[in-house]
Scaffold this motif. Structure first.
Motif, PDB file in Angstrom:
ATOM      1  N   SER A  35       0.832  -1.204   0.000  1.00 56.05           N
ATOM      2  CA  SER A  35       0.000   0.000   0.000  1.00 56.05           C
ATOM      3  C   SER A  35       0.869   1.259   0.000  1.00 56.05           C
ATOM      4  CB  SER A  35      -0.928  -0.006   1.210  1.00 56.05           C
ATOM      5  OG  SER A  35      -1.699   1.166   1.257  1.00 56.05           O
ATOM      6  N   LEU A  36       1.935   1.243   0.816  1.00 61.88           N
ATOM      7  CA  LEU A  36       2.861   2.388   0.863  1.00 61.88           C
ATOM      8  C   LEU A  36       3.550   2.583  -0.486  1.00 61.88           C
ATOM      9  CD1 LEU A  36       4.510   1.768   4.370  1.00 61.88           C
ATOM     10  CD2 LEU A  36       2.941   3.633   3.755  1.00 61.88           C
ATOM     11  N   LEU A  37       3.963   1.461  -1.091  1.00 63.46           N
ATOM     12  CA  LEU A  37       4.626   1.519  -2.396  1.00 63.46           C
ATOM     13  C   LEU A  37       3.679   2.093  -3.448  1.00 63.46           C
ATOM     14  CD1 LEU A  37       6.841   0.757  -4.475  1.00 63.46           C
ATOM     15  CD2 LEU A  37       5.846  -1.534  -4.553  1.00 63.46           C
ATOM     16  N   THR A  38       2.459   1.584  -3.465  1.00 65.71           N
ATOM     17  CA  THR A  38       1.467   2.015  -4.456  1.00 65.71           C
ATOM     18  C   THR A  38       1.173   3.501  -4.345  1.00 65.71           C
ATOM     19  OG1 THR A  38       0.448  -0.181  -4.396  1.00 65.71           O
ATOM     20  CG2 THR A  38      -0.851   1.607  -5.344  1.00 65.71           C
ATOM     21  N   GLU A  39       0.903   3.960  -3.116  1.00 66.59           N
ATOM     22  CA  GLU A  39       0.581   5.375  -2.895  1.00 66.59           C
ATOM     23  C   GLU A  39       1.749   6.277  -3.281  1.00 66.59           C
ATOM     24  OE1 GLU A  39      -0.646   5.691   1.145  1.00 66.59           O
ATOM     25  OE2 GLU A  39      -2.405   4.400   0.883  1.00 66.59           O
ATOM     26  N   VAL A  57       4.199   5.712  -5.514  1.00 65.07           N
ATOM     27  CA  VAL A  57       4.413   5.766  -6.965  1.00 65.07           C
ATOM     28  C   VAL A  57       3.313   6.582  -7.634  1.00 65.07           C
ATOM     29  CG1 VAL A  57       4.493   4.393  -9.086  1.00 65.07           C
ATOM     30  CG2 VAL A  57       5.721   3.617  -7.054  1.00 65.07           C
ATOM     31  N   LYS A  58       2.063   6.390  -7.192  1.00 61.66           N
ATOM     32  CA  LYS A  58       0.962   7.154  -7.794  1.00 61.66           C
ATOM     33  C   LYS A  58       1.131   8.651  -7.551  1.00 61.66           C
ATOM     34  CE  LYS A  58      -2.610   3.593  -7.953  1.00 61.66           C
ATOM     35  NZ  LYS A  58      -3.943   3.134  -7.457  1.00 61.66           N
ATOM     36  N   ALA A  59       1.752   9.002  -6.419  1.00 60.13           N
ATOM     37  CA  ALA A  59       2.016  10.410  -6.113  1.00 60.13           C
ATOM     38  C   ALA A  59       3.343  10.879  -6.731  1.00 60.13           C
ATOM     39  CB  ALA A  59       2.043  10.613  -4.607  1.00 60.13           C
ATOM     40  N   LYS A  60       3.999   9.980  -7.450  1.00 57.72           N
ATOM     41  CA  LYS A  60       5.311  10.251  -8.065  1.00 57.72           C
ATOM     42  C   LYS A  60       6.373  10.623  -7.022  1.00 57.72           C
ATOM     43  CE  LYS A  60       3.486  11.462 -12.615  1.00 57.72           C
ATOM     44  NZ  LYS A  60       3.714  10.095 -13.124  1.00 57.72           N
ATOM     45  N   ASN A  61       6.175  10.126  -5.800  1.00 62.63           N
ATOM     46  CA  ASN A  61       7.171  10.304  -4.739  1.00 62.63           C
ATOM     47  C   ASN A  61       8.026   9.031  -4.723  1.00 62.63           C
ATOM     48  OD1 ASN A  61       8.659  10.898  -2.492  1.00 62.63           O
ATOM     49  ND2 ASN A  61       6.910  11.281  -1.133  1.00 62.63           N
ATOM     50  N   PHE A  62       8.909   8.924  -5.713  1.00 63.74           N
ATOM     51  CA  PHE A  62       9.644   7.683  -5.926  1.00 63.74           C
ATOM     52  C   PHE A  62      10.623   7.369  -4.796  1.00 63.74           C
ATOM     53  CE2 PHE A  62       8.502   9.270 -10.197  1.00 63.74           C
ATOM     54  CZ  PHE A  62       7.686   8.227 -10.592  1.00 63.74           C
ATOM     55  N   GLY A 118       7.648  -1.183  -8.907  1.00 60.80           N
ATOM     56  CA  GLY A 118       9.102  -1.149  -8.804  1.00 60.80           C
ATOM     57  C   GLY A 118       9.737  -0.717 -10.110  1.00 60.80           C
ATOM     58  N   GLU A 119       9.157  -1.176 -11.217  1.00 62.52           N
ATOM     59  CA  GLU A 119       9.643  -0.780 -12.541  1.00 62.52           C
ATOM     60  C   GLU A 119       9.527   0.729 -12.718  1.00 62.52           C
ATOM     61  OE1 GLU A 119       8.253  -1.658 -17.163  1.00 62.52           O
ATOM     62  OE2 GLU A 119       7.993  -3.221 -15.648  1.00 62.52           O
ATOM     63  N   ASP A 120       8.426   1.314 -12.275  1.00 62.39           N
ATOM     64  CA  ASP A 120       8.237   2.770 -12.384  1.00 62.39           C
ATOM     65  C   ASP A 120       9.318   3.522 -11.615  1.00 62.39           C
ATOM     66  OD1 ASP A 120       5.958   2.360 -13.895  1.00 62.39           O
ATOM     67  OD2 ASP A 120       4.582   2.520 -12.192  1.00 62.39           O
ATOM     68  N   ILE A 121       9.617   3.046 -10.410  1.00 57.96           N
ATOM     69  CA  ILE A 121      10.631   3.713  -9.582  1.00 57.96           C
ATOM     70  C   ILE A 121      12.004   3.651 -10.243  1.00 57.96           C
ATOM     71  CG2 ILE A 121      11.920   3.550  -7.409  1.00 57.96           C
ATOM     72  CD1 ILE A 121       9.296   2.726  -6.049  1.00 57.96           C
TER      73      ILE A 121
END
Length: 452
Positions: A40-44, A46-51, A76-79
């Motif tokens: 959940s922390l990872l998802t939120e 990345v969606k906020a672009k706070n990599f 993880g790929e996005d980050i």
């Protein structure tokens, strides 16, 4: 007394077993809850672009919950892709290598995911795109793509990667590290794969085009799919053009004929070899050479198909072979391509009437391929001086040409043709606004003069 001891012992064992089971359940529940919280922390993040905020939960999930959810690898790929774009030097290199490792972990932990096979080619593409940073040679990169292609050809469908795969083969051939036969075989492999992917996307696109042409509005989702399939068809067509350009004169009659002469006896009963040799000799303009005729006749003897019939028609000019060509090919997409090829040959020879006939048949079989409209428009324009009985009527042919270009979406071409048609003042002087003009010769069509 003895029975009491036995009963106590049994109770103790049951209690220990229940405690063990209960403890495991608690542990499992705690691990699941921790994994869920971190995901959940990872998802939120990345969606906020706070990599940066997502990097720590990503690291923990990869270590402690690698099989919990495929979203770990998606986010993880996005980050890591963000870091690759924004970092330089050794730091960038480290993230490139980490992204490769992430994809490898995804393949290992979710081997049954329908996209798993795509990731091996994505790894190769990432290595190629960063070959200077990673210090990789063409040979190493080619081996990467080749292993990926051979392991899962069905999912090796990225247009850019197919082009790079063949380009690396050409580089190795030019460096004397690959033979003529290896080069030509790989050209055939890649071209066949491009054809498969193009036809798949054309079929899906045609379903939507036919529905739309029948007057049924596409849903928003269908509209997006239509755009996607059209883009994919265009991408694969561009890749085939690129692959053909890369091959260039490396495959010409002087190179091909001695090679096929040398290998003919060993392959004369190999239908695939004969088909590929026949097709390449024809494409490279070697159709008058005795070797082409020899291979063609052998292929027609052991395994006749629509292409052998068409090539026999080219050689003999006998209509019966052309008719047989159409009878043997039953697949609509392949038949459309055959009609298109035949139309091109007729156009090249100046037989515009026959060319239009086959272009139109190609359109009816594969309505998503608009290229025939371009050819028909150009044939009309080229015939303007020959197919009109007055200067006005000759220039009126350009309205016909513009209409065909518009049908195919060739707006620039349509505009240029309309500029060559009679002007409003000329229409006024002729006094025929809104009237129909019959265009003669091979065109045999009528065009309506625009109203003023």
């Amino acid at each position: 007394m003895t029975n009491n001891i036995k009963i106590k012992t049994m109770k103790t064992k049951i209690t220990l077993l229940l405690a063990l089971i209960f403890g495991l359940n608690i542990g499992f529940a705690q691990n699941t809850e921790e994994c869920m919280t971190k995901l959940s922390l990872l998802t939120e993040a990345v969606k906020a672009k706070n990599f940066d905020a997502g990097y720590k939960p990503l690291t923990d999930l990869r270590k402690d919950c690698p099989q919990y959810h495929i979203g770990i690898y998606k986010y993880g790929e996005d980050i890591l892709e963000h870091y690759i774009k924004t970092k330089t030097g050794e730091e960038k290199k480290g993230h490139i290598l980490d992204l490769i490792k992430l994809w490898e972990e995804r393949i290992a932990n979710f081997p049954n995911d329908k996209k798993a096979g795509e990731y091996s080619s994505k790894i190769c593409q990432l290595r190629y795109d960063n070959k200077e940073v990673l210090g990789l040679s063409d040979a190493v990169l080619y081996d990467c793509f080749d292993a990926s292609y051979n392991a899962d050809k069905d999912n090796f469908k990225n247009a850019k990667s197919l082009y790079v795969y063949f380009k690396l083969m050409v580089n190795l051939f030019d460096a004397k590290q690959k033979t003529d036969q290896q080069l030509f075989d790989k050209y055939d492999d890649v071209s066949d794969k491009i054809e498969v992917e193009t036809e798949y996307n054309e079929r899906k696109l045609n379903e939507l085009v036919v529905k739309e042409d029948a007057g049924t509005a596409l849903t928003k989702k269908e509209g997006k799919y239509k755009t996607f399939y059209a883009a994919m068809v265009g991408a694969f067509e561009k890749v085939q053009d690129g692959v053909d350009k890369e091959l260039g004169d490396r495959a010409n009659c002087a190179n091909l004929i001695p090679l096929y002469q040398k290998d003919y006896e060993a392959n004369k009963n190999n239908g695939v070899w004969l088909q590929r040799a026949m097709t390449k000799l024809y494409a490279k303009g070697c159709k008058t050479d005795p070797m082409f005729v020899k291979i063609l006749n052998q292929k027609n003897t052991i395994e006749p198909n629509a292409k052998t019939s068409y090539y026999l028609y080219i050689i003999t000019g006998e209509q019966t072979y052309l008719d047989q060509t159409m009878e043997l090919e039953t697949d609509p997409i392949k038949k459309a391509k055959l009609n298109y090829t035949i139309a091109l040959d007729f156009k090249k020879s100046g037989n515009y009437g026959k060319a239009r006939q086959y272009f139109q048949e190609s359109l009816s079989l594969n309505p998503s391929n608009k290229k025939p409209y371009d050819h028909i428009a150009r044939m009309y324009a080229a015939s303007a001086n020959n197919c009109g009985d007055t200067n006005f009527n000759k220039r009126a042919v350009f309205w016909l040409a513009a209409n065909e270009a518009s049908k195919g979406g060739y707006s620039t071409l349509a505009t240029s043709y309309r500029a060559k048609a009679p002007t409003k003042s000329e229409i006024f002087a002729a006094g025929n606004a809104g009237q129909s003009i019959k265009i003669g010769c091979w065109i045999g069509r009528s065009v309506t003069v625009p109203s003023l």
